[in-house]
Design an enzyme around this catalytic site. Structure first.
Site, PDB file in Angstrom:
ATOM      1  N   ASP A  16     -10.186  10.139  -0.359  1.00 11.83           N
ATOM      2  CA  ASP A  16      -8.735  10.251  -0.247  1.00 11.83           C
ATOM      3  C   ASP A  16      -8.303   9.617   1.064  1.00 11.83           C
ATOM      4  O   ASP A  16      -7.953  10.297   2.033  1.00 11.83           O
ATOM      5  CB  ASP A  16      -8.331  11.732  -0.299  1.00 11.83           C
ATOM      6  CG  ASP A  16      -6.832  11.914  -0.470  1.00 11.83           C
ATOM      7  OD1 ASP A  16      -6.140  10.921  -0.773  1.00 11.83           O
ATOM      8  OD2 ASP A  16      -6.355  13.045  -0.305  1.00 11.83           O
ATOM      9  N   GLU A  88      -0.699   2.932  -5.889  1.00 11.08           N
ATOM     10  CA  GLU A  88       0.527   3.646  -6.261  1.00 11.08           C
ATOM     11  C   GLU A  88       1.735   2.735  -6.449  1.00 11.08           C
ATOM     12  O   GLU A  88       1.988   1.826  -5.651  1.00 11.08           O
ATOM     13  CB  GLU A  88       0.852   4.691  -5.190  1.00 11.08           C
ATOM     14  CG  GLU A  88       1.962   5.629  -5.591  1.00 11.08           C
ATOM     15  CD  GLU A  88       1.759   7.033  -5.031  1.00 11.08           C
ATOM     16  OE1 GLU A  88       2.680   7.840  -5.178  1.00 11.08           O
ATOM     17  OE2 GLU A  88       0.690   7.315  -4.473  1.00 11.08           O
ATOM     18  N   LYS A 124      -1.125   4.582  -9.904  1.00 12.85           N
ATOM     19  CA  LYS A 124      -0.632   5.930  -9.614  1.00 12.85           C
ATOM     20  C   LYS A 124       0.872   6.010  -9.846  1.00 12.85           C
ATOM     21  O   LYS A 124       1.630   5.181  -9.338  1.00 12.85           O
ATOM     22  CB  LYS A 124      -0.947   6.320  -8.164  1.00 12.85           C
ATOM     23  CG  LYS A 124      -2.401   6.608  -7.909  1.00 12.85           C
ATOM     24  CD  LYS A 124      -2.668   6.982  -6.464  1.00 12.85           C
ATOM     25  CE  LYS A 124      -2.264   8.400  -6.160  1.00 12.85           C
ATOM     26  NZ  LYS A 124      -2.661   8.793  -4.791  1.00 12.85           N
ATOM     27  N   THR A 148       0.163  11.461 -10.532  1.00  8.44           N
ATOM     28  CA  THR A 148       0.031  12.166  -9.263  1.00  8.44           C
ATOM     29  C   THR A 148       1.227  13.094  -9.031  1.00  8.44           C
ATOM     30  O   THR A 148       2.106  13.222  -9.875  1.00  8.44           O
ATOM     31  CB  THR A 148      -0.119  11.140  -8.122  1.00  8.44           C
ATOM     32  OG1 THR A 148      -0.416  11.802  -6.891  1.00  8.44           O
ATOM     33  CG2 THR A 148       1.140  10.297  -7.959  1.00  8.44           C
ATOM     34  N   PHE A 170      -2.146  18.788  -7.193  1.00 10.11           N
ATOM     35  CA  PHE A 170      -2.202  18.887  -5.732  1.00 10.11           C
ATOM     36  C   PHE A 170      -2.504  20.320  -5.309  1.00 10.11           C
ATOM     37  O   PHE A 170      -1.644  21.196  -5.394  1.00 10.11           O
ATOM     38  CB  PHE A 170      -0.881  18.418  -5.128  1.00 10.11           C
ATOM     39  CG  PHE A 170      -0.800  16.916  -4.934  1.00 10.11           C
ATOM     40  CD1 PHE A 170      -1.396  16.050  -5.825  1.00 10.11           C
ATOM     41  CD2 PHE A 170      -0.118  16.385  -3.850  1.00 10.11           C
ATOM     42  CE1 PHE A 170      -1.329  14.679  -5.657  1.00 10.11           C
ATOM     43  CE2 PHE A 170      -0.042  15.013  -3.661  1.00 10.11           C
ATOM     44  CZ  PHE A 170      -0.642  14.150  -4.570  1.00 10.11           C
TER      45      PHE A 170
END
Length: 309
Positions: A16, A88, A124, A148, A170
């Site tokens: 990450d 993303e 993403k 996400t 998350f």
């Protein structure tokens, strides 16, 4: 074996971070980036050449500049991992289905232009109704997605029905909200709402045979990670990977597809009205989704301003 090595036997470990050096150190299978992570990485002088290449290619087009920069970092990462990298779409398109599709296709085109294997790319997209509809179409075009900013079970259920490749609930941000709401400093690993959310999603997917895979994300500590041992994927920051690599002790598997298949879990199907109502009824998911979109958009603005300067 240390705890990180044991986790790797049960779950795919994902880095990450946008820090290429850190990815090389911890040798994850996959990696994921976002505007916040790219902002941190772009501040380091060793990555200046990736910025310069993006500026040259964009020729003054600010949107193209941001996409090219994300692709440049992603392509560098592809060179040092065996698996996939997530890139993303601009968070400001989170409520624009057609806009999301168009930007996703351009990201893939930019990867293709530099010779990247686009089957190793996940796009993403925020888990809004519009984002899920965009993914539904993108998957049909053989563009695979990572949904996400997921904070609710209903978001996950809608993603599975849309055939999403991967979802990222998350953990840390969910836990943060409940700690503040309940006025507590911490939760025990078993009582933490963050891992509980991911566990519920994982068991639902495996019970009903969905091909969508689950990647726990946004961890605050190693206890949250270990509570999800056995999850399909776990995306972990370099700092927490270091803690796990230095830690000894047994890591039991807590998420298991065979156990999930025997559970009594009702199938949920949502239309747009049901999705929006369920999100409205969940203050945590509503607040954290909106906050996450705003934060990614703000960090994208900061990154663009830094490069322009």
């Amino acid at each position: 074996m240390n705890k990180l090595a044991q986790l790797r036997e049960m779950s795919t470990v994902v880095a990450d971070t946008g820090d290429i050096d850190a990815i090389g150190k911890y040798t994850p299978t996959d990696a994921t980036t976002n505007p916040s992570l790219l902002l941190k990485a772009a501040e380091k002088s060793e990555y200046r050449h990736l910025i310069d290449k993006a500026v040259k290619a964009a020729r003054g087009d600010s949107e193209l500049l941001m996409d090219q920069l994300a692709v440049n970092f992603g392509n560098e990462i592809l060179g040092i991992i065996p698996g996939r990298v997530s890139t993303e779409v601009d968070a400001r398109l989170s409520f624009d289905t057609d806009g999301t599709i168009a930007r996703a296709e351009r990201l893939i085109e930019l990867y293709e232009a530099i010779g990247a294997d686009t089957q190793r790319i996940l796009i993403k997209v925020a888990s809004t109704w519009e984002g899920i509809r965009a993914d539904d179409e993108l998957e049909k075009r053989n563009i695979h997605c990572n949904l996400t900013l997921m904070f609710s079970f209903e978001q996950a259920a809608a993603c599975a029905d849309a055939g999403v490749t991967l979802v990222s609930p998350f953990v840390g941000r969910t836990s943060d909200w409940y700690r503040k709401e309940r006025g507590v400093d911490s939760f025990t690993p078993e009582e933490d709402p963050g891992p509980q959310l991911v566990t519920r999603i994982y068991n639902y997917y495996r019970k009903h045979g969905f091909e969508t895979v689950v990647m726990g994300a946004s961890f605050r500590n190693t206890d949250q990670i270990l509570q999800l041992a056995g999850c399909d994927l776990l995306t972990i920051s370099p700092a927490l990977m270091e803690e796990l690599m230095l830690a000894d002790g047994e890591v039991p598997r807590l998420l298991d597809p065979e156990q999930a298949s025997g559970m009594e879990i009702e199938r949920l199907q949502l239309d747009e009205q049901g999705f929006r109502w369920s999100l409205n009824e969940d203050p945590m998911a509503t607040e954290k989704l909106a906050e996450g979109i705003r934060k990614f958009a703000a960090d994208a603005d900061r990154l663009q301003a830094m490069i322009s300067a």
